[in-house]
Design a protein around this motif. Structure first.
Motif, PDB file in Angstrom:
ATOM      1  N   ALA A  56       0.843  -1.327   0.078  1.00  0.00           N
ATOM      2  CA  ALA A  56       0.325  -0.014   0.101  1.00  0.00           C
ATOM      3  C   ALA A  56       0.560   1.401   0.294  1.00  0.00           C
ATOM      4  O   ALA A  56       1.423   2.215   1.196  1.00  0.00           O
ATOM      5  CB  ALA A  56      -0.428  -0.010   1.340  1.00  0.00           C
ATOM      6  N   LYS A  57       1.321   1.531  -0.892  1.00  0.00           N
ATOM      7  CA  LYS A  57       1.608   2.999  -1.520  1.00  0.00           C
ATOM      8  C   LYS A  57       0.619   4.035  -0.460  1.00  0.00           C
ATOM      9  O   LYS A  57       1.139   5.427   0.018  1.00  0.00           O
ATOM     10  CB  LYS A  57       1.790   3.548  -2.505  1.00  0.00           C
ATOM     11  CG  LYS A  57       2.813   2.513  -3.801  1.00  0.00           C
ATOM     12  CD  LYS A  57       4.493   2.696  -3.547  1.00  0.00           C
ATOM     13  CE  LYS A  57       5.464   3.612  -4.067  1.00  0.00           C
ATOM     14  NZ  LYS A  57       6.248   3.606  -3.229  1.00  0.00           N
ATOM     15  N   GLU A  58      -0.026   3.961  -0.811  1.00  0.00           N
ATOM     16  CA  GLU A  58      -1.535   4.886   0.051  1.00  0.00           C
ATOM     17  C   GLU A  58      -2.342   4.032  -0.152  1.00  0.00           C
ATOM     18  O   GLU A  58      -2.675   2.615  -0.360  1.00  0.00           O
ATOM     19  CB  GLU A  58      -2.150   5.624  -0.710  1.00  0.00           C
ATOM     20  CG  GLU A  58      -3.276   6.678  -0.430  1.00  0.00           C
ATOM     21  CD  GLU A  58      -3.328   7.152  -1.759  1.00  0.00           C
ATOM     22  OE1 GLU A  58      -5.083   7.822  -1.591  1.00  0.00           O
ATOM     23  OE2 GLU A  58      -2.438   7.958  -3.001  1.00  0.00           O
ATOM     24  N   GLY A  59      -3.224   4.182   1.916  1.00  0.00           N
ATOM     25  CA  GLY A  59      -4.193   2.914   1.703  1.00  0.00           C
ATOM     26  C   GLY A  59      -5.242   2.674   0.219  1.00  0.00           C
ATOM     27  O   GLY A  59      -5.190   2.876  -0.163  1.00  0.00           O
ATOM     28  N   PHE A  60      -5.433   1.495   0.141  1.00  0.00           N
ATOM     29  CA  PHE A  60      -6.251   1.186  -0.667  1.00  0.00           C
ATOM     30  C   PHE A  60      -6.855  -0.388  -0.571  1.00  0.00           C
ATOM     31  O   PHE A  60      -6.454  -1.008   0.635  1.00  0.00           O
ATOM     32  CB  PHE A  60      -5.366   0.622  -1.988  1.00  0.00           C
ATOM     33  CG  PHE A  60      -4.262  -0.619  -2.091  1.00  0.00           C
ATOM     34  CD1 PHE A  60      -5.572  -2.012  -2.332  1.00  0.00           C
ATOM     35  CD2 PHE A  60      -3.049  -0.803  -1.328  1.00  0.00           C
ATOM     36  CE1 PHE A  60      -4.392  -2.989  -2.278  1.00  0.00           C
ATOM     37  CE2 PHE A  60      -2.873  -2.247  -1.576  1.00  0.00           C
ATOM     38  CZ  PHE A  60      -3.145  -3.362  -1.595  1.00  0.00           C
ATOM     39  N   GLN A  61      -8.315   0.283  -0.635  1.00  0.00           N
ATOM     40  CA  GLN A  61      -9.237  -1.198  -1.095  1.00  0.00           C
ATOM     41  C   GLN A  61      -8.779  -1.441  -2.229  1.00  0.00           C
ATOM     42  O   GLN A  61      -9.056  -0.440  -3.741  1.00  0.00           O
ATOM     43  CB  GLN A  61     -10.767  -0.278  -0.517  1.00  0.00           C
ATOM     44  CG  GLN A  61     -10.564   0.759   0.504  1.00  0.00           C
ATOM     45  CD  GLN A  61     -12.084   0.556   0.918  1.00  0.00           C
ATOM     46  OE1 GLN A  61     -11.948   2.093  -0.067  1.00  0.00           O
ATOM     47  NE2 GLN A  61     -13.560   0.935   1.940  1.00  0.00           N
ATOM     48  N   MET A  62     -10.076  -3.029  -2.353  1.00  0.00           N
ATOM     49  CA  MET A  62      -9.378  -3.444  -3.657  1.00  0.00           C
ATOM     50  C   MET A  62     -10.693  -4.451  -3.364  1.00  0.00           C
ATOM     51  O   MET A  62     -11.016  -5.396  -2.564  1.00  0.00           O
ATOM     52  CB  MET A  62      -8.193  -4.420  -4.221  1.00  0.00           C
ATOM     53  CG  MET A  62      -7.755  -5.829  -3.206  1.00  0.00           C
ATOM     54  SD  MET A  62      -6.292  -6.146  -3.511  1.00  0.00           S
ATOM     55  CE  MET A  62      -6.012  -7.564  -2.794  1.00  0.00           C
ATOM     56  N   LEU A  63     -10.651  -4.991  -4.728  1.00  0.00           N
ATOM     57  CA  LEU A  63     -12.479  -5.906  -4.766  1.00  0.00           C
ATOM     58  C   LEU A  63     -10.669  -6.947  -5.706  1.00  0.00           C
ATOM     59  O   LEU A  63     -10.773  -6.955  -6.881  1.00  0.00           O
ATOM     60  CB  LEU A  63     -12.796  -6.079  -6.206  1.00  0.00           C
ATOM     61  CG  LEU A  63     -14.732  -6.637  -6.558  1.00  0.00           C
ATOM     62  CD1 LEU A  63     -14.341  -7.602  -4.744  1.00  0.00           C
ATOM     63  CD2 LEU A  63     -15.021  -7.028  -7.319  1.00  0.00           C
ATOM     64  N   LEU A  64     -10.814  -8.358  -4.951  1.00  0.00           N
ATOM     65  CA  LEU A  64      -9.849  -9.817  -5.343  1.00  0.00           C
ATOM     66  C   LEU A  64     -10.656 -10.688  -6.535  1.00  0.00           C
ATOM     67  O   LEU A  64     -11.848 -10.976  -5.135  1.00  0.00           O
ATOM     68  CB  LEU A  64      -8.925 -10.085  -4.821  1.00  0.00           C
ATOM     69  CG  LEU A  64      -8.279 -11.036  -5.319  1.00  0.00           C
ATOM     70  CD1 LEU A  64      -7.320 -11.018  -5.678  1.00  0.00           C
ATOM     71  CD2 LEU A  64      -8.072 -12.357  -4.136  1.00  0.00           C
TER      72      LEU A  64
END
Length: 113
Positions: free
Chosen positions: A97-105
């Protein structure tokens, strides 16, 4: 029969609202878990990492917020909100996380006989 039963159906949903993003944490929420398919939401706090691993199927990462550095077989890619990358089955990869992130895997695996 309902196949996706972890979120409301026939309702507009903002996936980012279904998983909290917090510094110092990596969290996940499984939406679908089948032998040939998984859908999982992840939230990865700034500076956190999902260490190197491989998947049995192709893994599609759709970044919902923030910026992820995704390394696939020693090649780093910056993937920002609204962008997607597919990680080929069997390729070692990690996410930072370069910047906090949310993802759908989404992981699509070979059909089981």
């Amino acid at each position: 029969m309902t196949y996706i039963d972890k979120i409301p159906q026939a309702t507009v949903v903002d996936l980012k609202q279904l998983i909290d993003l917090a510094d110092g944490e990596v969290t996940s929420r499984t939406l679908v878990q089948r032998p040939d398919l998984t859908l999982t939401l992840f939230a990865v706090g700034t500076g956190e990492e999902i260490g190197g691993h491989e998947a049995a199927g192709d893994a599609m990462v759709n970044v919902l917020s923030g910026v992820a550095e995704i390394t696939i077989a020693d090649q780093a890619y910056m993937v920002a909100a609204g962008q997607t990358i597919v990680i080929p089955a069997g390729q070692r990869h990690s996410l930072y996380a370069k910047e906090g992130f949310q993802m759908l895997l989404t992981v699509v695996k070979p059909a089981q006989s």
